[in-house]
Design a protein around this motif. Structure first.
Motif, PDB file in Angstrom:
ATOM      1  N   ARG A   1      14.843  -2.464   5.944  1.00 34.59           N
ATOM      2  CA  ARG A   1      15.471  -2.085   4.684  1.00 34.59           C
ATOM      3  C   ARG A   1      14.560  -1.094   3.965  1.00 34.59           C
ATOM      4  NH1 ARG A   1      17.247  -7.290   1.403  1.00 34.59           N
ATOM      5  NH2 ARG A   1      17.983  -5.598   0.033  1.00 34.59           N
ATOM      6  N   PRO A   2      15.148  -0.096   3.290  1.00 34.59           N
ATOM      7  CA  PRO A   2      14.321   0.971   2.688  1.00 34.59           C
ATOM      8  C   PRO A   2      13.201   0.454   1.796  1.00 34.59           C
ATOM      9  CG  PRO A   2      16.631   1.575   2.605  1.00 34.59           C
ATOM     10  CD  PRO A   2      16.585   0.165   3.117  1.00 34.59           C
ATOM     11  N   GLY A   3      13.483  -0.540   0.952  1.00 40.07           N
ATOM     12  CA  GLY A   3      12.458  -1.053   0.051  1.00 40.07           C
ATOM     13  C   GLY A   3      11.290  -1.678   0.791  1.00 40.07           C
ATOM     14  N   LEU A   4      11.583  -2.484   1.815  1.00 41.50           N
ATOM     15  CA  LEU A   4      10.539  -3.137   2.606  1.00 41.50           C
ATOM     16  C   LEU A   4       9.749  -2.114   3.411  1.00 41.50           C
ATOM     17  CD1 LEU A   4       9.164  -5.691   3.719  1.00 41.50           C
ATOM     18  CD2 LEU A   4      10.990  -5.812   5.446  1.00 41.50           C
ATOM     19  N   GLN A   5      10.464  -1.191   4.055  1.00 41.64           N
ATOM     20  CA  GLN A   5       9.776  -0.172   4.851  1.00 41.64           C
ATOM     21  C   GLN A   5       8.893   0.708   3.976  1.00 41.64           C
ATOM     22  OE1 GLN A   5      12.303   2.208   7.359  1.00 41.64           O
ATOM     23  NE2 GLN A   5      10.675   3.612   7.923  1.00 41.64           N
ATOM     24  N   PHE A   6       9.369   1.048   2.797  1.00 37.32           N
ATOM     25  CA  PHE A   6       8.588   1.872   1.876  1.00 37.32           C
ATOM     26  C   PHE A   6       7.259   1.199   1.544  1.00 37.32           C
ATOM     27  CE2 PHE A   6       7.759   3.371  -2.561  1.00 37.32           C
ATOM     28  CZ  PHE A   6       7.608   4.711  -2.277  1.00 37.32           C
ATOM     29  N   LEU A   7       7.324  -0.088   1.239  1.00 31.64           N
ATOM     30  CA  LEU A   7       6.133  -0.842   0.858  1.00 31.64           C
ATOM     31  C   LEU A   7       5.157  -0.974   2.029  1.00 31.64           C
ATOM     32  CD1 LEU A   7       4.551  -2.628  -1.107  1.00 31.64           C
ATOM     33  CD2 LEU A   7       5.996  -4.540  -0.422  1.00 31.64           C
ATOM     34  N   VAL A   8       5.671  -1.388   3.189  1.00 28.93           N
ATOM     35  CA  VAL A   8       4.807  -1.621   4.351  1.00 28.93           C
ATOM     36  C   VAL A   8       4.183  -0.314   4.830  1.00 28.93           C
ATOM     37  CG1 VAL A   8       4.765  -2.382   6.757  1.00 28.93           C
ATOM     38  CG2 VAL A   8       6.057  -3.690   5.064  1.00 28.93           C
ATOM     39  N   CYS A   9       4.989   0.736   4.906  1.00 29.00           N
ATOM     40  CA  CYS A   9       4.476   2.026   5.393  1.00 29.00           C
ATOM     41  C   CYS A   9       3.385   2.585   4.479  1.00 29.00           C
ATOM     42  CB  CYS A   9       5.619   3.040   5.507  1.00 29.00           C
ATOM     43  SG  CYS A   9       6.700   2.791   6.916  1.00 29.00           S
ATOM     44  N   LEU A  10       3.612   2.529   3.181  1.00 27.12           N
ATOM     45  CA  LEU A  10       2.617   3.056   2.253  1.00 27.12           C
ATOM     46  C   LEU A  10       1.298   2.303   2.364  1.00 27.12           C
ATOM     47  CD1 LEU A  10       4.457   3.828  -1.131  1.00 27.12           C
ATOM     48  CD2 LEU A  10       3.394   5.437   0.438  1.00 27.12           C
ATOM     49  N   CYS A  11       1.365   0.976   2.430  1.00 32.17           N
ATOM     50  CA  CYS A  11       0.135   0.185   2.463  1.00 32.17           C
ATOM     51  C   CYS A  11      -0.601   0.347   3.792  1.00 32.17           C
ATOM     52  CB  CYS A  11       0.457  -1.292   2.214  1.00 32.17           C
ATOM     53  SG  CYS A  11       1.004  -1.635   0.512  1.00 32.17           S
ATOM     54  N   LEU A  12       0.127   0.367   4.915  1.00 34.69           N
ATOM     55  CA  LEU A  12      -0.516   0.570   6.215  1.00 34.69           C
ATOM     56  C   LEU A  12      -1.159   1.949   6.294  1.00 34.69           C
ATOM     57  CD1 LEU A  12       1.851  -0.923   8.960  1.00 34.69           C
ATOM     58  CD2 LEU A  12      -0.503  -1.602   8.446  1.00 34.69           C
ATOM     59  N   TYR A  13      -0.399   2.956   5.911  1.00 37.45           N
ATOM     60  CA  TYR A  13      -0.893   4.325   5.994  1.00 37.45           C
ATOM     61  C   TYR A  13      -2.130   4.503   5.129  1.00 37.45           C
ATOM     62  CZ  TYR A  13      -0.981   9.420   5.456  1.00 37.45           C
ATOM     63  OH  TYR A  13      -1.372  10.732   5.421  1.00 37.45           O
ATOM     64  N   ASP A  14      -2.065   4.030   3.891  1.00 34.34           N
ATOM     65  CA  ASP A  14      -3.199   4.238   2.999  1.00 34.34           C
ATOM     66  C   ASP A  14      -4.414   3.421   3.423  1.00 34.34           C
ATOM     67  OD1 ASP A  14      -4.114   5.439   0.342  1.00 34.34           O
ATOM     68  OD2 ASP A  14      -4.553   3.321   0.044  1.00 34.34           O
ATOM     69  N   GLY A  15      -4.188   2.251   4.029  1.00 37.19           N
ATOM     70  CA  GLY A  15      -5.312   1.455   4.502  1.00 37.19           C
ATOM     71  C   GLY A  15      -6.116   2.170   5.570  1.00 37.19           C
ATOM     72  N   PHE A  16      -5.419   2.716   6.573  1.00 36.03           N
ATOM     73  CA  PHE A  16      -6.127   3.422   7.650  1.00 36.03           C
ATOM     74  C   PHE A  16      -6.670   4.773   7.172  1.00 36.03           C
ATOM     75  CE2 PHE A  16      -3.310   0.693  10.375  1.00 36.03           C
ATOM     76  CZ  PHE A  16      -4.339  -0.084  10.882  1.00 36.03           C
ATOM     77  N   LEU A  17      -5.927   5.446   6.283  1.00 35.60           N
ATOM     78  CA  LEU A  17      -6.431   6.700   5.715  1.00 35.60           C
ATOM     79  C   LEU A  17      -7.730   6.454   4.944  1.00 35.60           C
ATOM     80  CD1 LEU A  17      -6.223   9.697   4.894  1.00 35.60           C
ATOM     81  CD2 LEU A  17      -4.743   8.969   2.995  1.00 35.60           C
ATOM     82  N   THR A  18      -7.763   5.368   4.186  1.00 33.00           N
ATOM     83  CA  THR A  18      -8.967   5.033   3.421  1.00 33.00           C
ATOM     84  C   THR A  18     -10.144   4.766   4.347  1.00 33.00           C
ATOM     85  OG1 THR A  18      -7.687   4.108   1.596  1.00 33.00           O
ATOM     86  CG2 THR A  18      -9.969   3.373   1.817  1.00 33.00           C
ATOM     87  N   ALA A  19      -9.905   4.008   5.421  1.00 33.12           N
ATOM     88  CA  ALA A  19     -10.993   3.693   6.351  1.00 33.12           C
ATOM     89  C   ALA A  19     -11.588   4.963   6.952  1.00 33.12           C
ATOM     90  CB  ALA A  19     -10.482   2.766   7.454  1.00 33.12           C
ATOM     91  N   VAL A  20     -10.727   5.924   7.290  1.00 36.66           N
ATOM     92  CA  VAL A  20     -11.196   7.174   7.886  1.00 36.66           C
ATOM     93  C   VAL A  20     -11.849   8.070   6.830  1.00 36.66           C
ATOM     94  CG1 VAL A  20     -10.476   9.300   9.042  1.00 36.66           C
ATOM     95  CG2 VAL A  20      -9.490   7.120   9.739  1.00 36.66           C
ATOM     96  N   ASP A  21     -11.149   8.252   5.719  1.00 33.27           N
ATOM     97  CA  ASP A  21     -11.617   9.195   4.708  1.00 33.27           C
ATOM     98  C   ASP A  21     -12.907   8.724   4.033  1.00 33.27           C
ATOM     99  OD1 ASP A  21     -11.131  11.672   3.394  1.00 33.27           O
ATOM    100  OD2 ASP A  21     -10.515  10.575   1.608  1.00 33.27           O
ATOM    101  N   LEU A  22     -13.042   7.411   3.860  1.00 32.63           N
ATOM    102  CA  LEU A  22     -14.241   6.871   3.232  1.00 32.63           C
ATOM    103  C   LEU A  22     -15.472   7.119   4.108  1.00 32.63           C
ATOM    104  CD1 LEU A  22     -14.613   5.422   0.532  1.00 32.63           C
ATOM    105  CD2 LEU A  22     -14.599   3.254   1.783  1.00 32.63           C
TER     106      LEU A  22
END
Length: 506
Positions: free
Chosen positions: A120-141
């Motif tokens: 569902r769009p709401g669930l996918q929006f939440l999960v995708c944003l948090c997963l993406y930002d988590g791995f982006l943070t690990a790399v960028d940090l």
């Protein structure tokens, strides 16, 4: 033959390899910033409540994961030699490179989760944003922390940042290409394009981090042996060594007393908001301010140049930083942003060529400023090292604490932008179905179209004016520049070469 090729790769300089990591981040992140809001709003038809809930949860996660990952990475560095084993600088760098090699491919996979509807769009929006930002943070940090760990002098750090800007400019070409594949009515071509980008990014992270680790270990071993010999000659306690381990509460207390840190994050919060506001609403400004005045190819050019020019322009900014210092260059960029916004406001929305220049330049100078601020954070790492007598600079942790305060600007940008647009014009981008048709019919009328265009223009102009005024105010209180900065760097370099208070006579 294979050994010869590998030797050639190892011959690449450390600065080039470090800068290449920016390429593999930017080719994905620029596409993400440009299309994720439009994908969920226009393609997946997410409702307003789910969008706001997702952005709110993302705000919390986006703010907390940086200091969390920073603490997990660097808390051992806050211990004194009496309370734990001292960690050598080369080992710190190797740890960070292993983190990039581990999390980079996962970051690329999380990027792909946006472009296929699997929940569902709401669930996918939440999960995708948090997963993406988590791995982006690990790399960028880890990548950002390496800027402070690989070099201390301003000249060396500027060179590292130079190659980051160069490779980021190359990575921004993905925005040019994406415009050719993007079609919100049929995402099949765009999805294949994203798969190709993700594969290139994952492979790049794995290869570049391995090469950089091998190269750094080869270069660092002689220096490490020399440091061991110097430590054998040292007698007494170093003036910069703490007597006990530092807890998280004590670290936060130390940071709250770090005045330059507090003024910097206040300024940077506004900067992050402005950068993401420009990225999220750039297509909207093109559509409602210029779409009936310029050709589609011109719109594509403005979109692409606004992503590439900041990195190319930053190469010039970095030469200015060598001459005048980062503080002065950033201050003049704020003044320039205010001057351009004031000029555009006085000229009005009907000056099409000036409007095209302003829309592009507004993003160019704002993004260019963001690219310079990592150099300021590395200076704050040096000041934190000296003021609190660290045994090892906790660079990833400080970058994480900066993000804790400033990352909310990334979430506030689409929320505040959509709210202001609705207040100024009555236009709600979430209206759809029967209501959406009614809104479109109203907007298509001449009176409503003029109102919407004027509202977009005021939004385009008043946001940078407000941001520039706030930033000039806070930046004037920042004192880590000039002679004070030179003194801090001298203290850190002296502390890292030899910590003892006395040396045996030879």
């Amino acid at each position: 033959m294979g050994l010869r090729v590998w030797s050639c790769w190892l011959g690449i300089s450390t600065a080039v390899l470090y800068g290449s990591l920016s390429l593999f981040i930017s080719i994905l992140h620029n596409v993400f910033l440009l299309y994720y809001v439009e994908t969920f709003v226009s393609v997946y038809k997410i409702d307003k409540v789910s969008f706001w809930v997702g952005e709110t949860v993302f705000l919390i996660w986006n703010s907390l994961n940086d200091p969390l990952f920073g603490w997990l990475s660097d808390h051992s560095f806050l211990s004194s030699p009496q309370s734990g084993q001292q960690i050598a600088s080369p080992e710190v760098v190797v740890r960070r490179l292993r983190s990039v090699a581990r999390h980079g491919p996962l970051f690329a996979l999380s990027f792909l989760a946006f472009w296929v509807a699997w929940a569902r769009p709401g669930l996918q929006f939440l999960v995708c944003l948090c997963l993406y930002d988590g791995f982006l943070t690990a790399v960028d940090l880890s990548h950002s922390a390496l800027l402070a760990d690989l070099a201390v002098s301003a000249a060396d750090r500027t060179q590292l940042n130079f190659y980051c800007s160069l490779f980021s400019a190359v990575g921004s070409l993905s925005v040019f290409l994406s415009y050719s594949f993007w079609d919100k009515d049929d995402l099949s071509s765009f999805r294949l394009f994203c798969v190709a980008l993700a594969a290139l990014s994952a492979l790049g992270f794995a290869v570049a981090s391995r090469l950089l680790r091998r190269k750094f270990q080869g270069e660092a071993r002689p220096r490490l042996d020399e440091d061991e010999q110097l430590r054998e000659l040292c007698v007494g306690q170093a003036p910069l060594v703490q007597e006990k381990a530092v807890t998280l509460g004590e670290y936060l207390s130390q940071l709250s007393k770090h005045k330059n840190f507090m003024w910097f994050v206040s300024m940077n919060l506004v900067q992050v908001f402005h950068c993401h506001f420009n990225s999220n609403f750039f297509p909207l400004f093109l559509e409602h301010l210029l779409s009936d005045r310029i050709s589609p190819s011109t719109g594509s050019f403005l979109l692409g140049i606004s992503y590439i020019a900041p990195h190319v322009n930053n190469l010039y900014f970095l030469t200015l930083c060598k001459r005048f210092g980062v503080y002065e260059v950033v201050r003049w960029l704020f003044i320039l942003k205010l001057a351009l916004s004031g000029t555009m406001l006085l000229a009005g929305a009907d000056q099409i060529y000036l409007l095209c220049f302003f829309i592009a330049s507004n993003r160019v100078f704002t993004e260019g400023t963001c690219k310079l601020l990592n150099l300021v954070v590395t200076d704050l790492v040096d000041e934190d090292f000296v003021l609190n007598r660290r045994q090892q600079a906790a660079s990833a942790l400080l970058f994480g604490m900066v993000a804790l305060v400033t990352k909310p600007g990334q979430t506030f940008a689409p929320l505040v932008g959509t709210w202001l647009l609705c207040v100024y014009t009555g236009y709600d981008i979430f209206e759809r179905d029967v209501g959406h048709e009614a809104v479109q019919a109203a907007v298509s009328s001449r009176e409503q179209a003029v109102t919407l265009r004027q509202g977009c223009f005021y939004l385009l102009v008043f946001v940078p004016v407000t941001c520039a005024l706030l930033q000039l105010l806070t930046w004037s209180r920042f004192t880590l520049h000039g002679k004070h900065l030179q003194h801090i760097k001298a203290l850190r370099q002296g502390a890292q070469h030899c910590r003892p208070t006395d040396v045996k006579a030879i």
